[in-house]
Motif scaffolding. Structure first.
Motif, short mmCIF file in Angstrom:
data_model
loop_
_atom_site.label_atom_id
_atom_site.label_comp_id
_atom_site.label_asym_id
_atom_site.label_seq_id
_atom_site.Cartn_x
_atom_site.Cartn_y
_atom_site.Cartn_z
N LEU A 1 5.71 5.79 1.04
CA LEU A 1 5.62 5.03 -0.21
C LEU A 1 6.31 3.68 -0.08
O LEU A 1 5.75 2.64 -0.50
N MET A 2 7.50 3.65 0.49
CA MET A 2 8.24 2.39 0.62
C MET A 2 7.49 1.41 1.53
O MET A 2 7.48 0.20 1.27
N LYS A 3 6.83 1.91 2.56
CA LYS A 3 6.05 1.02 3.42
C LYS A 3 4.88 0.42 2.65
O LYS A 3 4.54 -0.76 2.87
N ARG B 1 14.25 2.68 -4.27
CA ARG B 1 14.84 3.76 -3.46
C ARG B 1 15.85 4.56 -4.28
O ARG B 1 15.95 5.79 -4.12
N GLN B 2 16.60 3.89 -5.12
CA GLN B 2 17.57 4.60 -5.95
C GLN B 2 16.87 5.59 -6.88
O GLN B 2 17.35 6.71 -7.08
N TRP B 3 15.74 5.21 -7.43
CA TRP B 3 15.00 6.12 -8.30
C TRP B 3 14.43 7.29 -7.51
O TRP B 3 14.42 8.42 -7.99
N VAL C 1 6.12 -6.50 -1.49
CA VAL C 1 7.43 -6.88 -2.02
C VAL C 1 8.42 -6.97 -0.87
O VAL C 1 8.59 -6.03 -0.10
N SER C 2 9.08 -8.13 -0.77
CA SER C 2 10.13 -8.30 0.24
C SER C 2 11.51 -8.46 -0.39
O SER C 2 12.50 -8.56 0.33
N SER D 1 2.36 6.30 -7.93
CA SER D 1 1.28 7.16 -7.46
C SER D 1 0.03 6.36 -7.12
O SER D 1 -0.66 6.65 -6.14
N ASN D 2 -0.25 5.33 -7.92
CA ASN D 2 -1.41 4.48 -7.63
C ASN D 2 -1.19 3.66 -6.36
O ASN D 2 -2.13 3.44 -5.58
N ILE D 3 0.03 3.18 -6.16
CA ILE D 3 0.34 2.44 -4.93
C ILE D 3 0.15 3.35 -3.72
O ILE D 3 -0.41 2.96 -2.69
N TYR D 4 0.60 4.58 -3.85
CA TYR D 4 0.53 5.54 -2.74
C TYR D 4 -0.92 5.86 -2.39
O TYR D 4 -1.30 5.84 -1.21
#
Length: 472
Positions: free
Chosen positions: A214-216, A232-234, A222-223, A263-266
């Motif tokens: 997901l983070m990738k 990441r905290q969430w 987003v940079s 979920s849509n990003i994933y």
């Protein structure tokens, strides 16, 4: 809290010159205001920010945004986020702080404190409160309830991040997106109407989403390290379940404001690969983690399933072996459930009568599960204990349920189901009147309590409210 503006002519978050539009606005500090009586409202400024982000993302498909965090704690963004959280109400999180308690505490004071935490980099999400809701199959679905403060910050982040990722989302995605919804997804299926369907179900999607994957996906756009750290905290927030805290290594809690966007990003990877490589096999229609693929032939449907499994494997997901199936719609043999509707092909009576040709159209109506749920809700609102209540009060409680349910299903072929629910509601209300009268009920009186009589008292009638999408 006063905040200095950007230097005039400095670059904004969307490229080009800022022209003073990117200034940070404190919750209580002085801000530059127009003296014009129709000066811009906070919502107008948020919409303008979203529009600029969306256009910048569309112009440069590979651009990574590096200055988004300070947009999240902007005063107008936080106020709009609070309005949305407040409108949705919702339960308190682990801190037991409710919406009403914040209203009493002071909304501006609460938002000012939230802004200060974000601006100073001291914001830390609290644990997510785990609650369970019953599923139709008897099992329980876990929900995660963040605190109100966490929901506000998530809503603010969603306001800023959503337009950036909207530029990349595919046409086949319909769930939890601005200007899109379930009706659009169902209409694509109706107009496509191929005979073979892959009815797919991802096994425990929200509980197995890989954090690293997901983070990738997020880092492709987003940079800004502060925004990435916030997400990441969430993801790593602890879960409070029955008084015990635990850490989750995978998944996103259902119930978080930002969870649908994540979920849509994933799953946008699935959408993109399908558009580029698999459209010849069939039409993909996805609503969050629910999706189907409509194919012309059984062979194409089988190949579509094989391709979907390969793509999901790259996302570290898998199809549910028991709930995923291939459906043959031809000649009305079988149907499938999607987004609360049952879809099945039906023979066109008028064409058969006039031309003696067998022509089948894909129709949809409330599924058996949806019918069961609305009946159960009506039953809960009309217990025998309410026989002494004014029937108008009972009707006032029923109407929002009936209107909401009816508005969702009225764009399909739900006439018969609407009549069934109307009759069920009428029987429940008539039973209350009969019980209230008891032994004093005179002969012939009960016959007066007809459906028309109850409609005259204000009861919402579903019959006659079907409106097809082209009309609505």
């Amino acid at each position: 809290m006063g905040v200095k503006n950007n230097a005039s002519g400095g670059k904004g978050p969307c490229g080009g010159r800022d022209g003073g539009e990117g200034k940070r606005e404190g919750m209580t500090g002085r801000t530059s205001r127009s003296n014009h009586p129709e000066r811009q409202k906070p919502l107008d400024k948020v919409l303008r920010l979203q529009s600029r982000l969306r256009e910048a993302a569309k112009r440069h498909s590979g651009r990574r945004f590096h200055a988004l965090y300070d947009r999240i704690w902007r005063g107008d963004v936080l106020r709009e986020a609070w309005k949305r959280v407040k409108r949705n109400r919702g339960a308190a999180g682990v801190d037991a702080q409710t919406i009403a308690a914040i209203e009493q505490y002071g909304e501006e004071r609460f938002l000012s404190e939230t802004q200060s935490l974000l601006r100073a980099g001291k914001y830390r999400p609290a644990a997510v409160l785990r609650r369970y809701i019953p599923k139709a199959d008897g099992r329980r679905r876990p929900l995660g309830i963040p605190t109100v403060r966490d929901r506000v910050v998530q809503a603010a982040a969603k306001l800023v991040l959503e337009p950036v990722f909207e530029a990349d989302f595919e046409e086949c995605s319909h769930g939890f997106r601005p200007g899109r919804g379930a009706t659009g997804a169902l209409e694509v299926l109706r107009k496509t109407a191929h005979n073979h369907v892959l009815d797919a179900d991802i096994r425990d999607f929200f509980g197995t989403m890989d954090h690293q994957v997901l983070m990738k996906r997020i880092e492709r756009r987003v940079s800004d390290r502060r925004v990435l750290r916030l997400v990441r905290q969430w993801l790593r927030a602890k879960v409070m379940d029955d008084g015990r805290e635990s850490t989750t290594l995978a998944g996103v809690p259902q119930g978080g404001v930002i969870s649908p966007l994540l979920s849509n990003i994933y799953l946008n990877y699935l959408d993109g690969v399908w558009r580029r490589q698999c459209t010849h096999l069939g039409v993909l229609v996805r609503y969050a983690d629910d999706f189907v693929v409509m194919c012309r032939t059984a062979k194409e449907c089988e190949e579509a399933e094989r391709r979907v499994r390969i793509i999901l494997e790259r996302l570290k997901l898998e199809l549910h072996p028991d709930k995923t199936r291939r459906v043959d719609l031809s000649w009305g043999k079988d149907g499938f459930d999607f987004l609360g509707c049952h879809l099945r092909k039906r023979l066109s009576g008028p064409i058969w009568e006039k031309e003696r040709r067998r022509v089948y159209f894909l129709q949809r109506g409330p599924s058996q599960r949806s019918m069961k749920r609305v009946r159960q809700r009506v039953k809960e609102l009309t217990p025998r204990a309410r026989c002494h209540d004014d029937v108008r009060e009972v009707i006032a409680d029923l109407n929002p349920v009936l209107r909401g349910w009816g508005n969702y299903f009225r764009t399909g072929n739900a006439s018969n189901q609407f009549i069934d629910i109307d009759r069920y509601v009428w029987r429940r209300l008539k039973t209350l009147r009969v019980k209230r009268a008891g032994r004093q009920l005179r002969a012939g009186v009960a016959e007066r309590w007809s459906e028309d009589y109850l409609v005259g008292l204000g009861l919402h009638r579903l019959r006659g409210t079907v409106r097809y999408p082209e009309v609505t």
